[in-house]
Design a protein around this motif. Structure first.
Motif, PDB file in Angstrom:
ATOM      1  N   LEU A 156      12.164   3.248   1.578  1.00  8.40           N
ATOM      2  CA  LEU A 156      12.317   2.093   2.461  1.00  8.40           C
ATOM      3  C   LEU A 156      13.492   1.219   2.024  1.00  8.40           C
ATOM      4  O   LEU A 156      14.320   0.818   2.848  1.00  8.40           O
ATOM      5  CB  LEU A 156      11.030   1.266   2.472  1.00  8.40           C
ATOM      6  CG  LEU A 156      11.068  -0.014   3.295  1.00  8.40           C
ATOM      7  CD1 LEU A 156      11.154   0.320   4.784  1.00  8.40           C
ATOM      8  CD2 LEU A 156       9.849  -0.858   3.012  1.00  8.40           C
ATOM      9  N   ILE A 157      13.603   0.955   0.746  1.00 10.99           N
ATOM     10  CA  ILE A 157      14.667   0.089   0.238  1.00 10.99           C
ATOM     11  C   ILE A 157      16.037   0.728   0.434  1.00 10.99           C
ATOM     12  O   ILE A 157      16.946   0.130   1.007  1.00 10.99           O
ATOM     13  CB  ILE A 157      14.432  -0.250  -1.250  1.00 10.99           C
ATOM     14  CG1 ILE A 157      13.208  -1.162  -1.388  1.00 10.99           C
ATOM     15  CG2 ILE A 157      15.659  -0.907  -1.862  1.00 10.99           C
ATOM     16  CD1 ILE A 157      12.719  -1.310  -2.802  1.00 10.99           C
ATOM     17  N   TYR A 158      16.195   1.967  -0.056  1.00 10.10           N
ATOM     18  CA  TYR A 158      17.505   2.600   0.030  1.00 10.10           C
ATOM     19  C   TYR A 158      17.850   3.033   1.458  1.00 10.10           C
ATOM     20  O   TYR A 158      19.013   3.050   1.839  1.00 10.10           O
ATOM     21  CB  TYR A 158      17.599   3.783  -0.933  1.00 10.10           C
ATOM     22  CG  TYR A 158      17.578   3.318  -2.365  1.00 10.10           C
ATOM     23  CD1 TYR A 158      18.561   2.479  -2.856  1.00 10.10           C
ATOM     24  CD2 TYR A 158      16.547   3.684  -3.218  1.00 10.10           C
ATOM     25  CE1 TYR A 158      18.551   2.034  -4.163  1.00 10.10           C
ATOM     26  CE2 TYR A 158      16.519   3.244  -4.531  1.00 10.10           C
ATOM     27  CZ  TYR A 158      17.522   2.419  -4.998  1.00 10.10           C
ATOM     28  OH  TYR A 158      17.494   1.980  -6.288  1.00 10.10           O
ATOM     29  N   GLY A 159      16.837   3.367   2.254  1.00  6.74           N
ATOM     30  CA  GLY A 159      17.081   3.706   3.647  1.00  6.74           C
ATOM     31  C   GLY A 159      17.573   2.506   4.441  1.00  6.74           C
ATOM     32  O   GLY A 159      18.519   2.612   5.230  1.00  6.74           O
ATOM     33  N   SER A 160      16.948   1.352   4.217  1.00 10.89           N
ATOM     34  CA  SER A 160      17.411   0.154   4.928  1.00 10.89           C
ATOM     35  C   SER A 160      18.776  -0.290   4.424  1.00 10.89           C
ATOM     36  O   SER A 160      19.607  -0.777   5.201  1.00 10.89           O
ATOM     37  CB  SER A 160      16.388  -0.977   4.800  1.00 10.89           C
ATOM     38  OG  SER A 160      16.178  -1.302   3.451  1.00 10.89           O
ATOM     39  N   LEU A 161      19.040  -0.096   3.142  1.00  9.75           N
ATOM     40  CA  LEU A 161      20.361  -0.422   2.603  1.00  9.75           C
ATOM     41  C   LEU A 161      21.432   0.458   3.264  1.00  9.75           C
ATOM     42  O   LEU A 161      22.477  -0.039   3.689  1.00  9.75           O
ATOM     43  CB  LEU A 161      20.378  -0.246   1.088  1.00  9.75           C
ATOM     44  CG  LEU A 161      21.677  -0.583   0.384  1.00  9.75           C
ATOM     45  CD1 LEU A 161      21.986  -2.068   0.511  1.00  9.75           C
ATOM     46  CD2 LEU A 161      21.594  -0.194  -1.077  1.00  9.75           C
ATOM     47  N   ALA A 162      21.159   1.760   3.363  1.00  7.32           N
ATOM     48  CA  ALA A 162      22.112   2.676   4.003  1.00  7.32           C
ATOM     49  C   ALA A 162      22.289   2.327   5.483  1.00  7.32           C
ATOM     50  O   ALA A 162      23.408   2.378   6.005  1.00  7.32           O
ATOM     51  CB  ALA A 162      21.628   4.113   3.857  1.00  7.32           C
ATOM     52  N   PHE A 163      21.210   1.961   6.155  1.00  5.22           N
ATOM     53  CA  PHE A 163      21.291   1.574   7.556  1.00  5.22           C
ATOM     54  C   PHE A 163      22.219   0.379   7.747  1.00  5.22           C
ATOM     55  O   PHE A 163      23.070   0.374   8.634  1.00  5.22           O
ATOM     56  CB  PHE A 163      19.894   1.259   8.102  1.00  5.22           C
ATOM     57  CG  PHE A 163      19.902   0.669   9.474  1.00  5.22           C
ATOM     58  CD1 PHE A 163      20.149   1.471  10.588  1.00  5.22           C
ATOM     59  CD2 PHE A 163      19.677  -0.688   9.671  1.00  5.22           C
ATOM     60  CE1 PHE A 163      20.159   0.929  11.854  1.00  5.22           C
ATOM     61  CE2 PHE A 163      19.695  -1.235  10.937  1.00  5.22           C
ATOM     62  CZ  PHE A 163      19.929  -0.422  12.034  1.00  5.22           C
ATOM     63  N   PHE A 164      22.080  -0.635   6.899  1.00  8.19           N
ATOM     64  CA  PHE A 164      22.916  -1.820   7.051  1.00  8.19           C
ATOM     65  C   PHE A 164      24.365  -1.566   6.652  1.00  8.19           C
ATOM     66  O   PHE A 164      25.278  -2.182   7.203  1.00  8.19           O
ATOM     67  CB  PHE A 164      22.323  -3.009   6.292  1.00  8.19           C
ATOM     68  CG  PHE A 164      21.154  -3.608   7.006  1.00  8.19           C
ATOM     69  CD1 PHE A 164      21.316  -4.247   8.219  1.00  8.19           C
ATOM     70  CD2 PHE A 164      19.882  -3.494   6.477  1.00  8.19           C
ATOM     71  CE1 PHE A 164      20.246  -4.797   8.892  1.00  8.19           C
ATOM     72  CE2 PHE A 164      18.797  -4.035   7.143  1.00  8.19           C
ATOM     73  CZ  PHE A 164      18.978  -4.683   8.353  1.00  8.19           C
TER      74      PHE A 164
ATOM     75  N   SER B 135       0.815  -1.205   0.000  1.00 16.64           N
ATOM     76  CA  SER B 135       0.000   0.000   0.000  1.00 16.64           C
ATOM     77  C   SER B 135       0.854   1.261   0.000  1.00 16.64           C
ATOM     78  O   SER B 135       0.337   2.351   0.205  1.00 16.64           O
ATOM     79  CB  SER B 135      -0.933  -0.009   1.207  1.00 16.64           C
ATOM     80  OG  SER B 135      -0.184  -0.041   2.394  1.00 16.64           O
ATOM     81  N   MET B 136       2.137   1.129  -0.252  1.00 19.53           N
ATOM     82  CA  MET B 136       3.034   2.285  -0.310  1.00 19.53           C
ATOM     83  C   MET B 136       3.136   2.808  -1.734  1.00 19.53           C
ATOM     84  O   MET B 136       2.994   2.054  -2.687  1.00 19.53           O
ATOM     85  CB  MET B 136       4.440   1.899   0.154  1.00 19.53           C
ATOM     86  CG  MET B 136       4.557   1.530   1.579  1.00 19.53           C
ATOM     87  SD  MET B 136       6.274   1.084   1.930  1.00 19.53           S
ATOM     88  CE  MET B 136       6.315   1.284   3.662  1.00 19.53           C
ATOM     89  N   THR B 137       3.412   4.098  -1.855  1.00 20.87           N
ATOM     90  CA  THR B 137       3.661   4.673  -3.168  1.00 20.87           C
ATOM     91  C   THR B 137       5.059   4.269  -3.618  1.00 20.87           C
ATOM     92  O   THR B 137       5.863   3.745  -2.836  1.00 20.87           O
ATOM     93  CB  THR B 137       3.553   6.205  -3.129  1.00 20.87           C
ATOM     94  OG1 THR B 137       4.563   6.712  -2.251  1.00 20.87           O
ATOM     95  CG2 THR B 137       2.182   6.653  -2.656  1.00 20.87           C
ATOM     96  N   ALA B 138       5.357   4.538  -4.887  1.00 18.41           N
ATOM     97  CA  ALA B 138       6.675   4.181  -5.422  1.00 18.41           C
ATOM     98  C   ALA B 138       7.786   4.912  -4.665  1.00 18.41           C
ATOM     99  O   ALA B 138       8.838   4.346  -4.378  1.00 18.41           O
ATOM    100  CB  ALA B 138       6.735   4.495  -6.906  1.00 18.41           C
ATOM    101  N   GLY B 139       7.567   6.174  -4.325  1.00 18.02           N
ATOM    102  CA  GLY B 139       8.570   6.935  -3.588  1.00 18.02           C
ATOM    103  C   GLY B 139       8.808   6.394  -2.190  1.00 18.02           C
ATOM    104  O   GLY B 139       9.939   6.348  -1.708  1.00 18.02           O
TER     105      GLY B 139
END
Length: 150
Positions: free
Chosen positions: A131-139, A122-126
């Protein structure tokens, strides 16, 4: 080759052999079939649009927000644009509800898949990209912090 396929038992396997034989003889028809299938799937792709309850006046640009409502009419906060009375008018220019354009957000993914997943459908593309790039940066940061441990 057709005389070998007269047996009803072997008819199914024979059809697949004929199909493979025809596609090996004419690779353009196989490519055309794949292109037609891809176009059919693209035509079936429908993204889900969810109304936000907001609407914008095409005459003056006023944006009705359900969070605020309209104290002049009086419309209480929390009332969506679709639920406004029929005689409600734009507080700025006096235009009727017909001149308003409803705002909606488009959710990424097929409309039929929106009920699945852990809320990410239910999320927009943005939001998905964040979420994807934020979690990648976090890890990556977590991995680099591992080097600081003794």
């Amino acid at each position: 080759m057709t005389t070998l396929c007269c047996d009803r038992v072997a008819l199914r396997s024979c059809r697949s052999i004929h199909t493979a034989f025809r596609s090996s003889r004419n690779p353009e028809s196989e490519a055309a079939r794949k292109i037609a299938e891809a176009e059919r799937l693209r035509a079936a792709e429908k993204f889900m649009r969810v109304g936000t309850g907001e609407a914008e006046c095409r005459g003056c640009g006023y944006v009705y927000s359900p969070k605020k409502g309209d104290p002049d009419y009086p419309v209480s906060p929390g009332t969506k644009f679709e639920d406004l009375p029929g005689d409600w008018q734009c507080p700025t220019c006096g235009a009727g509800k017909g001149l308003f354009q409803s705002r909606a957000k488009e959710l990424a993914g097929f409309a039929e898949n929106q009920g699945y997943g852990l809320g990410v459908n239910s999320m927009t593309a943005g939001q998905k990209s964040l979420l994807i790039y934020g979690s990648l940066a976090f890890f990556v940061v977590l991995f680099l912090l591992g080097y600081t441990l003794n």
